[in-house]
Design a protein around this motif. Structure first.
Motif, PDB file in Angstrom:
ATOM      1  N   MET A  95       0.863  -1.412  -0.154  1.00 21.95           N
ATOM      2  CA  MET A  95       0.137   0.137  -0.033  1.00 21.95           C
ATOM      3  C   MET A  95       1.011   1.206   0.072  1.00 21.95           C
ATOM      4  SD  MET A  95      -3.048   1.132   2.563  1.00 21.95           S
ATOM      5  CE  MET A  95      -3.465   2.738   1.957  1.00 21.95           C
ATOM      6  N   GLY A  96       0.304   2.515  -0.378  1.00 20.94           N
ATOM      7  CA  GLY A  96       1.073   3.489  -0.290  1.00 20.94           C
ATOM      8  C   GLY A  96       1.761   4.051   0.678  1.00 20.94           C
ATOM      9  N   ARG A  97       0.976   3.765   1.796  1.00 24.15           N
ATOM     10  CA  ARG A  97       0.931   4.378   3.224  1.00 24.15           C
ATOM     11  C   ARG A  97       2.530   3.645   3.583  1.00 24.15           C
ATOM     12  NH1 ARG A  97       1.580   2.329   7.979  1.00 24.15           N
ATOM     13  NH2 ARG A  97       0.911   0.220   7.390  1.00 24.15           N
ATOM     14  N   LYS A  98       2.685   2.261   3.277  1.00 26.36           N
ATOM     15  CA  LYS A  98       3.890   1.695   3.854  1.00 26.36           C
ATOM     16  C   LYS A  98       5.145   2.091   2.706  1.00 26.36           C
ATOM     17  CE  LYS A  98       1.736  -2.371   5.571  1.00 26.36           C
ATOM     18  NZ  LYS A  98       1.303  -3.788   5.283  1.00 26.36           N
ATOM     19  N   ARG A  99       4.597   2.243   1.666  1.00 30.23           N
ATOM     20  CA  ARG A  99       6.078   2.706   0.721  1.00 30.23           C
ATOM     21  C   ARG A  99       6.468   4.229   0.976  1.00 30.23           C
ATOM     22  NH1 ARG A  99       5.289   1.956  -5.532  1.00 30.23           N
ATOM     23  NH2 ARG A  99       7.553   2.109  -5.179  1.00 30.23           N
ATOM     24  N   ARG A 100       5.317   5.155   1.735  1.00 34.58           N
ATOM     25  CA  ARG A 100       5.865   6.215   2.076  1.00 34.58           C
ATOM     26  C   ARG A 100       6.609   6.426   3.447  1.00 34.58           C
ATOM     27  NH1 ARG A 100       2.083   6.355  -1.767  1.00 34.58           N
ATOM     28  NH2 ARG A 100       1.825   8.538  -2.980  1.00 34.58           N
ATOM     29  N   LYS A 101       6.524   4.944   4.031  1.00 37.55           N
ATOM     30  CA  LYS A 101       6.966   4.993   5.500  1.00 37.55           C
ATOM     31  C   LYS A 101       6.084   5.830   6.469  1.00 37.55           C
ATOM     32  CE  LYS A 101      11.505   3.571   4.009  1.00 37.55           C
ATOM     33  NZ  LYS A 101      11.291   2.921   2.898  1.00 37.55           N
ATOM     34  N   GLU A 102       4.850   5.707   6.247  1.00 40.17           N
ATOM     35  CA  GLU A 102       3.837   6.768   7.070  1.00 40.17           C
ATOM     36  C   GLU A 102       3.456   5.682   8.071  1.00 40.17           C
ATOM     37  OE1 GLU A 102       1.630   9.830   6.188  1.00 40.17           O
ATOM     38  OE2 GLU A 102       2.503  10.271   4.142  1.00 40.17           O
ATOM     39  N   SER A 103       3.200   6.193   9.450  1.00 36.59           N
ATOM     40  CA  SER A 103       2.619   5.292  10.345  1.00 36.59           C
ATOM     41  C   SER A 103       1.105   5.047  10.141  1.00 36.59           C
ATOM     42  CB  SER A 103       2.785   5.900  11.651  1.00 36.59           C
ATOM     43  OG  SER A 103       2.118   7.131  11.782  1.00 36.59           O
ATOM     44  N   LEU A 104       0.393   3.952  10.925  1.00 39.72           N
ATOM     45  CA  LEU A 104      -0.831   3.898  10.485  1.00 39.72           C
ATOM     46  C   LEU A 104      -1.788   5.146  11.285  1.00 39.72           C
ATOM     47  CD1 LEU A 104      -1.422   0.049  11.944  1.00 39.72           C
ATOM     48  CD2 LEU A 104      -2.262   1.262   9.704  1.00 39.72           C
ATOM     49  N   ARG A 105      -1.092   5.466  12.392  1.00 39.39           N
ATOM     50  CA  ARG A 105      -1.633   6.782  13.155  1.00 39.39           C
ATOM     51  C   ARG A 105      -1.888   7.830  12.218  1.00 39.39           C
ATOM     52  NH1 ARG A 105      -3.196   9.009  18.088  1.00 39.39           N
ATOM     53  NH2 ARG A 105      -2.413  11.092  18.571  1.00 39.39           N
TER      54      ARG A 105
END
Length: 81
Positions: A1-11
């Motif tokens: 998912m894009g969030r993980k590739r962008r190294k952003e936290s779930l929160r």
């Protein structure tokens, strides 16, 4: 998912999407109870919201097209018969 590739936290991603962390985690796991709106927001955040327009486009609905063709063929058979 894009969030993980962008190294952003779930929160942080959940805050940006205006959803709870458990909802975002469920979405990432493919939980079918997560609303389409949550998926649409996630697609928008990663710049992929055009994908929804393609999915909803009538020309992308092969099953509906096949049904229309069948209906036209059946209509023609009734006139010929």
């Amino acid at each position: 998912m894009g969030r993980k590739r962008r190294k952003e936290s779930l929160r942080s991603w959940a805050l940006r999407m205006n959803v709870s962390v458990p909802t975002l985690a469920a979405m990432e796991k493919g939980d079918p109870r997560v609303s389409m709106g949550v998926y649409a927001t996630a697609l928008w955040l990663v710049g992929q919201d055009d994908a929804l327009r393609h999915l909803a486009a009538p020309e992308s609905d092969a099953q509906a097209l096949a049904q229309e063709i069948l209906a036209i063929q059946n209509k023609g058979r009734r006139r010929d018969g």
